[in-house]
Design an enzyme around this catalytic site. Structure first.
Site: not given
Ligand code: FAD
Ligand code: NAP
Lengths: 245, 439
Positions: A137, A150
């Site tokens: 990501s 995250y």
């Protein structure tokens, strides 16, 4: 059927399912791996009917690394393309105080995906061919207050893929890193996403499919993200720490 | 969010749910009154409910296909267009299709749609083997002529008022090519076109475009189009090698709402005259690809926007055989007298009635659409009255404004449905339409 089989780990996700359709449409048999995989039988039937390819369903829990070898042994065939889509956004605020929640996010985005793709890479290397695609990501490009638990796990996965690519570059095994920006999926349902920066799962799948045939190393899906992240990375830490991004 | 049907009238705020699985359907149902929605191609308010509108498009998987019988099992949200894309190249075609391919299988069942072959093959429901239906209690029941037969019958044509359709098994038909052999017959007037319909009862497909503005002896001037699936040996040699591939077409999207003035009486008149002239010029046989033949309007995506932001209204009735001629004559005269042009006017011979609440009956159906205006409402009421006088009934998939009293006068079956719903505890499956019509 001569086309090479494609393994999708985390096949229930919108991006995973879009990838399964994209590869099946190109004639590839697909292996759908997910936890609670029984529910994917209907998806496998759907893919087989629509695209006239075979689709099989396999159980995997990314939090159980001891099961990974048996999982790979159970596949009808060692795939030629393996894509790891697994991820968990988690809740940043909860993760700040709840160690178990933070750990789950870290293990789901880094430990599990890295260990499984690493194991697959060994088998591909032994065979001398294969493509590994890891979905990481843009959140891993720089830690931000709003999602650094995250983000740090994704950063770890991005680094792992980068190292793997470096090591295997002479072996015939290709490693591609995907850094999607915003994607309209179950993970982001209900969030207010900027339209220009947001992609549909089918567009993500198309971009990955094409980039993989060209053996690209790192892709952002929507090119504008390359620019956005270049700017975000370039901001000096002294200024960055005071921002709200 | 604001929702409307394809006619863009009425518009209403509805809580929209887009479930991915049965548990999510159940959760949406638990909020109280609710109606299922397919792809919103019904014209009025049949797929809208303020409290909970459950859009089924995410139930979009095909589950099984049996080569021997042609039976396809799909989830309710699969589009007809997807079925054709997948199965026409393998030699299969839907047994019945409406005039757009952008409908869901669930919507086709709920409206029990008819096509150009109704006079021969009946409605879509006749090709349905079973339905999985979620009821008030959240349980899923398999409904077929053998199991839960009454629920099965009322669900076909039940406009979503018996539950949420989750899965459907229906039979495709075999075809040898993707081409239709079309024969166009110009008809001078209503007598002529009705005679042609009766003469051509053996044709697989038949439908007429009717010019709603021509008066006098030319009242009902139209072009009747017959169609047959072309056999492989009717194709040219090059096409025979790939009988299921047709030239790719580009679809266009209506970019903006046209101002109201763009669709005035003049343009309607010009369009209708042009259409009739084209039909005369094209009289005779032609090979037409499936998409152009069945779905000419689908080539212009969002064509409903030509009517402008206020939307438009459809009117579709069916008149029994013995009063059809008199009734159609009066309907056409009323339209002409009103000065409201109908852009698309379609006449079709229907076959026998089937199912406890399905629209079709043996006779003639006329479908019209009018841009929305104050005058239209009055005209529609006039058309309602003429239909009632001639023993006709109305198609709920097209309705946006009829009164409960009109429906009851047209169709005694409405009260039976209302009772079935009461007795079975189905009252919370209700749309804005069913509330208006007291179903
Ligand atoms: C250009 C055009 C041409 C058309 N031509 C024809 C034609 O030739 N013949 C014909 O018969 N019709 C025709 N129609 C009407 C259309 O076929 C029907 O309205 C059809 O029901 C639309 O399907 P949908 O999926 O869009 O359903 P929607 O419009 O979303 O819903 C229609 C009805 O079905 C119910 N429904 C939908 N899905 C479910 C479900 N899963 N479970 C329970 N109920 C459900 C809804 O509650 C509602 O009552 C035409 C429409 C257009 C726009
Ligand atoms: N959506 C975005 O904006 C965006 C942006 C950048 C990156 N990404 C990344 O893209 C990938 C796909 O995400 P998505 O948006 O499609 O969201 P998603 O639907 O939440 O996908 C995540 C998938 O990971 C699976 N998973 C989580 N924990 C697992 C475990 N222990 N074992 C097996 N599978 C597990 C989930 O399985 P279940 O279905 O069983 O829960 C789910 O299918 C993720 O890696 C995500 O981080 C997404």
């Amino acid at each position: 059927m001569t086309a090479a089989p494609v393994l999708i780990i985390g096949a229930r996700s919108d991006i995973g399912m879009a990838l399964a359709h994209r590869y099946a449409a190109a004639g590839h048999p697909v292996q759908l791996a997910a936890r609670a995989s029984k529910g994917l039988e209907a998806d496998a039937a759907n893919i087989a009917l629509r695209h006239g390819t075979s689709a099989s369903v396999h159980e995997i829990d990314i939090l159980e690394p001891e099961s990974f070898a048996a999982f790979l042994d159970s596949l009808p065939q060692l795939p030629h393309v393996a894509i790891c889509v697994v991820g968990l956004l988690g809740d940043q605020a909860t993760s700040q105080t709840d160690i178990a929640a933070a750990q789950l996010t870290m293990r789901s985005n880094y430990e599990g995906p890295a260990l499984l793709t690493g194991l697959i890479a060994e088998r591909f290397a032994a065979r001398g061919s294969g493509t590994i695609i890891g979905i990481s990501s843009v959140a891993g490009e720089r830690g931000r207050a709003s999602n650094y638990v995250y983000g740090s796990a994704k950063a770890g996965y991005t680094a792992f893929l980068s190292g793997l690519r470096n090591r295997l570059s002479k072996t015939g095994v290709h490693v591609m890193t995907v850094l999607p920006g915003f994607v309209r999926t179950r993970m982001t349902a209900g969030m207010d996403l900027p339209a220009r920066l947001t992609a549909e799962p089918a567009a993500v799948a198309e971009a990955i499919f094409r980039a993989a045939t060209k053996q690209r190393d790192v892709i952002y899906v929507k090119p504008v993200w390359r620019l956005v992240m270049a700017i975000i990375r370039a901001i000096p830490e002294g200024i960055f720490k005071g921002t709200k991004l | 969010m604001m929702l409307s049907g394809w006619g863009r009238f009425p518009q209403q705020w509805c809580a929209l749910h887009q479930p991915r699985d049965e548990a999510e359907v159940r959760a949406a149902m638990a909020t109280g009154p609710r109606i299922a929605r397919g792809n919103g191609r019904g014209y009025g308010d049949c797929a809208m409910q303020r409290n909970a509108t459950i859009e089924m498009r995410r139930f979009n998987r095909m589950l099984a296909f049996e080569e021997e019988t042609g039976q396809l099992v799909t989830e309710a949200g699969v589009l007809l267009a997807e079925v054709i894309d997948t199965f026409l190249p393998r030699g299969w075609f839907p047994p019945v299709t409406p005039g757009t391919k952008f409908v869901t299988i669930g919507g086709m069942v709920a409206a029990d749609v008819h096509g150009k072959n109704h006079h021969r093959d009946g409605t879509f429901g006749r090709f349905v083997d079973w339905i999985d239906l979620m009821g008030e209690d959240g349980e899923v029941r398999r409904c077929s002529p053998q199991e839960n037969a009454e629920l099965f019958a009322w669900t076909i044509g039940g406009m979503g008022l018996t539950g949420v359709i989750l899965r459907v098994a229906f039979r495709l038909r075999r075809v040898e090519s993707a081409w239709i052999r079309q024969t166009t017959l110009p008809a001078r007037n209503l007598d002529h076109v009705m005679a042609l319909f009766e003469e051509n009862g053996a044709a697989t497909y038949s439908v007429a475009w009717i010019d709603c503005l021509n008066t006098g002896s030319g009242l009902g001037r139209s072009a009747l189009m017959l169609g047959e699936h072309a056999c492989a040996d009717e194709l040219s040699r090059t096409r025979r090698n790939a009988p299921f591939s047709v030239p790719a077409k580009r679809s266009r999207t209506m970019p903006v709402d046209l101002p109201r003035a763009a669709l005035n009486r003049m343009t309607v008149k010009a369009f209708n005259a042009l259409y009739y002239r084209n039909a005369r010029a094209a009289a005779g046989d032609a090979l037409v690809d499936w998409d152009s033949y069945f779905y000419p309007l689908d080539a212009i995506l969002e064509w409903n926007r030509i009517y402008g932001a206020r939307g438009f209204m459809q009117f579709q009735c069916v008149l029994p055989l013995d009063s059809a001629h008199a009734g159609l004559t009066e309907l056409l005269r009323a339209i002409i007298a009103s000065g409201e042009g109908s852009f698309l006017s379609v006449l079709k011979r229907m076959g026998a009635e089937h199912g406890p609440f399905s629209f079709p009956m043996e006779g003639y159906t006329l479908a019209l659409d009018f841009p929305f205006s104050s005058g239209t409402a009055r005209l529609m009421e006039r058309l309602d009255a003429i239909t009632l006088d001639h023993g006709g009934r109305f198609y709920l998939a097209k309705d946006a404004r009829m009164s409960a009293a009109t429906l009851r006068r047209a169709d005694p079956r409405a009260d039976v449905l209302a009772k079935v719903r009461r007795d079975a505890g189905l009252a919370n499956f209700r749309s804005s339409q069913s509330e208006r019509l007291c179903l």
